[in-house]
Design an enzyme around this catalytic site. Structure first.
Site, short mmCIF file in Angstrom:
data_model
loop_
_atom_site.label_atom_id
_atom_site.label_comp_id
_atom_site.label_asym_id
_atom_site.label_seq_id
_atom_site.Cartn_x
_atom_site.Cartn_y
_atom_site.Cartn_z
N ASP A 75 -3.79 -6.90 2.28
CA ASP A 75 -3.03 -7.98 2.89
C ASP A 75 -1.57 -7.59 3.09
O ASP A 75 -1.00 -6.85 2.30
CB ASP A 75 -3.09 -9.24 2.02
CG ASP A 75 -4.53 -9.70 1.81
OD1 ASP A 75 -5.24 -9.05 1.04
OD2 ASP A 75 -4.92 -10.69 2.44
N ARG A 76 -0.98 -8.15 4.14
CA ARG A 76 0.44 -7.90 4.39
C ARG A 76 1.31 -8.72 3.45
O ARG A 76 2.14 -8.18 2.73
CB ARG A 76 0.78 -8.23 5.85
CG ARG A 76 2.25 -8.00 6.19
CD ARG A 76 2.57 -8.43 7.61
NE ARG A 76 3.93 -8.09 7.98
CZ ARG A 76 4.99 -8.84 7.69
NH1 ARG A 76 4.82 -9.98 7.03
NH2 ARG A 76 6.20 -8.47 8.06
#
Length: 547
Positions: A308-309
Site C-alpha cells: 500500500d502507498r
C-alpha cells in the site's frame, strides 16, 4: 433560430430529459417535484423557440438547485446528462458565452455533475463484493486517516514475517565460487568446435567469435555455458538466434563485462536480496527513486507483491548484481525509505513468492453502538471473514486497476492508455497537470514535461508514447515496468475471484458443498507484542500543527 439558440436548446433538452427525483418526502418537495415534472413534459412536447426554451429550462434548473439546497436528502436529486463528452464540450461553450444567468445556471449544473462523478468513491459492489458472512449492521470508521495507521509486514514464502533489523553488509569474499571447476567440454561440443575455442583463445584478434550450434534443451545449454566459464575464464557466452536456429555465441569478455564478472565471481548468486521499509510511498515509486539514485533501470528490481502507498510497509526485494554496499549508502540520502538485511541469493523474487501479509490497522472516528461493535468483533473471531481481495487491490480512485487489466487482456490498447492517463482526484499536482494535458491535447511530449522531476507509472507510459509511433501503443505500454503490467492483470483476476465467490455464497450459502476444498485442522498463530518490530527512524520533513 441562431446557432447559439440551437445549441442551448439542445443542452436544455438533455438536462430536462434526464431530471429524476427520488426520496423526496415533504409536501413542499413533492409539490415542487410535480410542478417541475409538468414543466418538463410541456417543455419536451412543445416546439418552443430557442430563447423561450432557454427561459423555461432556466426556471427548471433554478428550482432544481433550490430544491437540492433545501432538501435534507442531499443526494436524492440526480441530475445527469447523457454524454460526458458532450458535457465537456458544452461546458467549454457555455463558459465562453455571455454572462447570462441561464448560462451561469447551466454551467453550475454541469460543474455539479462533474464534481459528483469525481467524488464517487469505489465501493465493494464495484469490485465483485456483494455477500457477507453475517447480517449484522456493523459499524463505520476511518481507515488510513494517517499513513501510520496502516502497518504492513510481508510474510515470506517460508512463513517468516519480514522485519528490518540489520544494516551490515555481507562479506562476499568468504562465499564459494558460483562456477564449478573442471567441467569437461568433451561430449558437449564437437572436436571441431573445441579446436575453434582453443584457436580463439590463442588469436591476437580479440573481436572474433565462435558459434556453437545447440538444440532447444535449456538444461543442456546451461551445462555448456558453465563448462565454457570453467575452461575459458576469459570468454563470455550468450544464447542467440540466427536464421531460425539457436547458437551459443562465445567471444572475449570486454572490460565492462570483466568488471561486472569480477564483482560477482565469488558470490553465491547474482542477486542482492534486501528489506525495503517505506512510508507513504507505493512499492514502484520507492524502487523508481532507488533506481534513479543508482542510475540503473528499475527492471533490475523484483519483488513478491506491491504494498500500500498510504502506509508503513516492510517487504523483501531482489536486485540483479547491485552491490549491498551501494544500497546501504542510499540510507543517508533517501527520505521515508530505509534499506537493510542484505544478503546474496541465487533466485530473484517473483510476484506471488509470499504467503501473505501481516497487518496492524488503526481505525479512527469509529461510529456505532458498543453492542454492534462487540457483536461484529465476536463474529469476526468466531466465524472469520470471506476471503475476498480487498479494496486496495483495485486502487484508490474511481478508475480501478482491474479496468486496465481487462482492457489489456482484450487487446484494447487505446482504452488501456486512456484509463491509465485519465484525470482523477487525489493525484500530486504535477501528475494532475500531466493527465489534464494528455486528456485535452493527446500531446505526450508536452505532458511529459510536467513529470520531468517525478518518477511514476504515468511518466513511463508517456515516455513510451513519445518514443513510438502513435499507432504503436503496444510498444508504448511496454515501457511500463513488467511487474506493474502484471499487477493490472492480477487485479482483473482478483475481480473475477470476488465475483465467483459472491455468486458461490449467494447460490449455496456458507456451508461446504461437494467440490469445495476444505482445511481439516486450522491453526491460528497468536501474535504477541514482543514479535512487533521496532520501526526504524527515517529521515523526513516534520510538520507541526497547533493543538
Amino acid at each position: 433560430m441562431s446557432e447559439e439558440e440551437c445549441f442551448k436548446k439542445k443542452i436544455c433538452n438533455e438536462i430536462v430529459a434526464n431530471l429524476t427525483f427520488e426520496g423526496l418526502e415533504s409536501q413542499e418537495e413533492s409539490m415542487m417535484k410535480c410542478e417541475m415534472e409538468d414543466s418538463a413534459k410541456s417543455f419536451s412536447s412543445t416546439c418552443i423557440p430557442g430563447s423561450e426554451c432557454v427561459h423555461v429550462c432556466n426556471e427548471l434548473v433554478t428550482d432544481a438547485l433550490l430544491l437540492k439546497q433545501e432538501s435534507p436528502a442531499l443526494d436524492s436529486l440526480n441530475l445527469e446528462i447523457v454524454s460526458s463528452e458532450t458535457r465537456r464540450g458544452n461546458k467549454r461553450k457555455l463558459e465562453g458565452s455571455s454572462n447570462n444567468p441561464v448560462d451561469e445556471n447551466l454551467s453550475k449544473i454541469i460543474l455539479h455533475i462533474e464534481q459528483k462523478d469525481r467524488m464517487k468513491a469505489l465501493e465493494e459492489k464495484d469490485v465483485g463484493i456483494t455477500e457477507f458472512i453475517s447480517d449484522l449492521g456493523g459499524f463505520s470508521g476511518t481507515i488510513k486517516q494517517r499513513y501510520s495507521d496502516f502497518i504492513v509486514n510481508e510474510i515470506d514464502s517460508e512463513g517468516q514475517t519480514v522485519h528490518l533489523t540489520d544494516f551490515s553488509v555481507p562479506n562476499s569474499a568468504k562465499s564459494c565460487s558460483d562456477v564449478p571447476e573442471g567441467i569437461a567440454l568433451i561430449g558437449l561440443v564437437s572436436e571441431e568446435n573445441l579446436a575453434n575455442l582453443h584457436n580463439l583463445r590463442k588469436a591476437k584478434d580479440k573481436l572474433g567469435e565462435v558459434l556453437l550450434p545447440v538444440d532447444c534443451d535449456k538444461e543442456l545449454r546451461g551445462k555448456l555455458h558453465m563448462a565454457i566459464k570453467s575452461n575459458f575464464p576469459d570468454f563470455d557466452s550468450n544464447t542467440i538466434d540466427r536464421d531460425g536456429a539457436k547458437f551459443i555465441q562465445v567471444r572475449f569478455r570486454t572490460k565492462t563485462d570483466s568488471a561486472r564478472q569480477t564483482l560477482w565471481k565469488k558470490s553465491t548468486g547474482n542477486y542482492c536480496k534486501f528489506v525495503l521499509y517505506k512510508e507513504n510511498k507505493d512499492t514502484l515509486e520507492a524502487l523508481n527513486i532507488i533506481s534513479k539514485f543508482l542510475r540503473v533501470s528499475p527492471k533490475v528490481f523484483t519483488f513478491a507483491g506491491t504494498k500500500d502507498r498510504r502506509a508503513k510497509t516492510t517487504q523483501e526485494v531482489t536486485a540483479y548484481r547491485i552491490e549491498p554496499s551501494r544500497l546501504k549508502q542510499l540510507n543517508s540520502c533517501l527520505k521515508s525509505i530505509v534499506l537493510g538485511n542484505f544478503s546474496i541469493c541465487r533466485q530473484q523474487l517473483k510476484l506471488g513468492d509470499l504467503l501473505g501479509n501481516h497487518f496492524r490497522i488503526l481505525l479512527r472516528n469509529v461510529l456505532g453502538s458498543d453492542e454492534d461493535i462487540e457483536k461484529s468483533m465476536i463474529s469476526l473471531m468466531n466465524h472469520g471473514f470471506i476471503n475476498y481481495y480487498g479494496m486496495q487491490r483495485f486502487g484508490t480512485t474511481r478508475i480501478p486497476t482491474h479496468w486496465v487489466g481487462r482492457a489489456l487482456l482484450r487487446g484494447n490498447w487505446s482504452e488501456a492508455v486512456d484509463l491509465i492517463l485519465k484525470p482523477r482526484e487525489g493525484d500530486r499536482d504535477e501528475v494532475s497537470r500531466a493527465r489534464a494535458i494528455w486528456w485535452s491535447t493527446k500531446d505526450s511530449g508536452q505532458a511529459l514535461q510536467e513529470l520531468r522531476n517525478y518518477q511514476c507509472i504515468e511518466r513511463k507510459l508517456l515516455e513510451g508514447l513519445n518514443k513510438h509511433a502513435k499507432n504503436d501503443l503496444v510498444s508504448a505500454l511496454s515501457w511500463i515496468p513488467y511487474n506493474m503490467r502484471l499487477m493490472y492483470i492480477h487485479a482483473y483476476q482478483s475481480f473475477l475471484w470476488n465475483c465467483v465467490v459472491s455468486r458461490r455464497i449467494r447460490q449455496f450459502g456458507l456451508c461446504p458443498v461437494v467440490g469445495d476444498l476444505t482445511i481439516k485442522d486450522s491453526i491460528q498463530e497468536e501474535i504477541h507484542d514482543e514479535h512487533i518490530e521496532k520501526i526504524p527512524a527515517v529521515k523526513k520533513k516534520r510538520s507541526y500543527t497547533a493543538n
